[in-house]
Design a protein around this motif. Structure first.
Motif, short mmCIF file in Angstrom:
data_model
loop_
_atom_site.label_atom_id
_atom_site.label_comp_id
_atom_site.label_asym_id
_atom_site.label_seq_id
_atom_site.Cartn_x
_atom_site.Cartn_y
_atom_site.Cartn_z
N GLU A 167 40.48 47.05 89.64
CA GLU A 167 39.62 45.87 89.71
C GLU A 167 38.54 45.86 88.63
O GLU A 167 37.77 44.91 88.55
CB GLU A 167 39.01 45.71 91.10
N ALA A 191 28.87 42.71 97.88
CA ALA A 191 27.87 43.53 98.57
C ALA A 191 26.46 43.10 98.15
O ALA A 191 25.56 42.97 98.99
CB ALA A 191 28.08 45.01 98.26
N ASP A 192 26.26 42.84 96.87
CA ASP A 192 24.95 42.37 96.39
C ASP A 192 24.61 41.02 96.99
O ASP A 192 23.47 40.78 97.39
CB ASP A 192 24.93 42.25 94.87
N HIS A 226 35.91 43.51 96.76
CA HIS A 226 34.52 43.86 96.44
C HIS A 226 33.87 42.89 95.47
O HIS A 226 32.64 42.81 95.41
CB HIS A 226 34.43 45.26 95.85
N HIS A 227 34.68 42.20 94.66
CA HIS A 227 34.15 41.34 93.63
C HIS A 227 34.88 39.99 93.59
O HIS A 227 36.04 39.90 93.99
CB HIS A 227 34.27 41.99 92.25
N ARG A 267 40.52 44.82 96.27
CA ARG A 267 39.82 45.41 97.41
C ARG A 267 38.81 44.46 98.06
O ARG A 267 38.24 44.79 99.09
CB ARG A 267 39.08 46.67 96.97
N TRP A 312 39.57 36.83 93.52
CA TRP A 312 39.11 37.96 94.32
C TRP A 312 39.71 39.24 93.76
O TRP A 312 40.88 39.27 93.39
CB TRP A 312 39.57 37.81 95.77
N SER A 313 38.93 40.31 93.77
CA SER A 313 39.48 41.61 93.40
C SER A 313 40.39 42.10 94.53
O SER A 313 40.27 41.65 95.67
CB SER A 313 38.37 42.61 93.13
N SER A 370 29.26 40.59 92.73
CA SER A 370 29.44 41.66 93.71
C SER A 370 29.18 41.08 95.09
O SER A 370 28.09 40.56 95.36
CB SER A 370 28.46 42.80 93.44
#
Length: 82
Positions: free
Chosen positions: A77, A24-25, A7-8, A5, A2-3, A22
């Motif tokens: 990240e 979010a994607d 996010h990835h 933050r 995991w990144s 991603s």
């Protein structure tokens, strides 16, 4: 991995590549692909067919063997170690 933050996500595998995903994607793709009420009446096969496929936002090549470990830099990240 995991990144920092969140996010990835990055993954490695036997194909000697590192995939970066991603979150979010992934969330938007899953949300757009299937109505939860409709999913309740579908078979697992039907649900898989209706959900949009997820694709990584980056594929990194260059390893000559299985990628067993991947880690994000905790301060940036955009940087990975594998």
């Amino acid at each position: 991995a995991w990144s920092a933050r969140g996010h990835h996500v990055a993954s490695g595998g036997r194909d000697c590549s590192v995939l970066v995903w991603s979150l979010a994607d992934a969330q938007s793709s899953l949300a757009a692909g299937l109505d939860p009420r409709a999913a309740a009446s579908m078979s697992p096969h039907e649900r898989r067919a209706r959900v949009k496929s997820l694709t990584p936002c980056a594929v990194l090549h260059g390893h000559t063997a299985t990628v067993e470990d991947v880690a994000f830099n905790p301060r940036d990240e955009r940087l990975l170690a594998s």
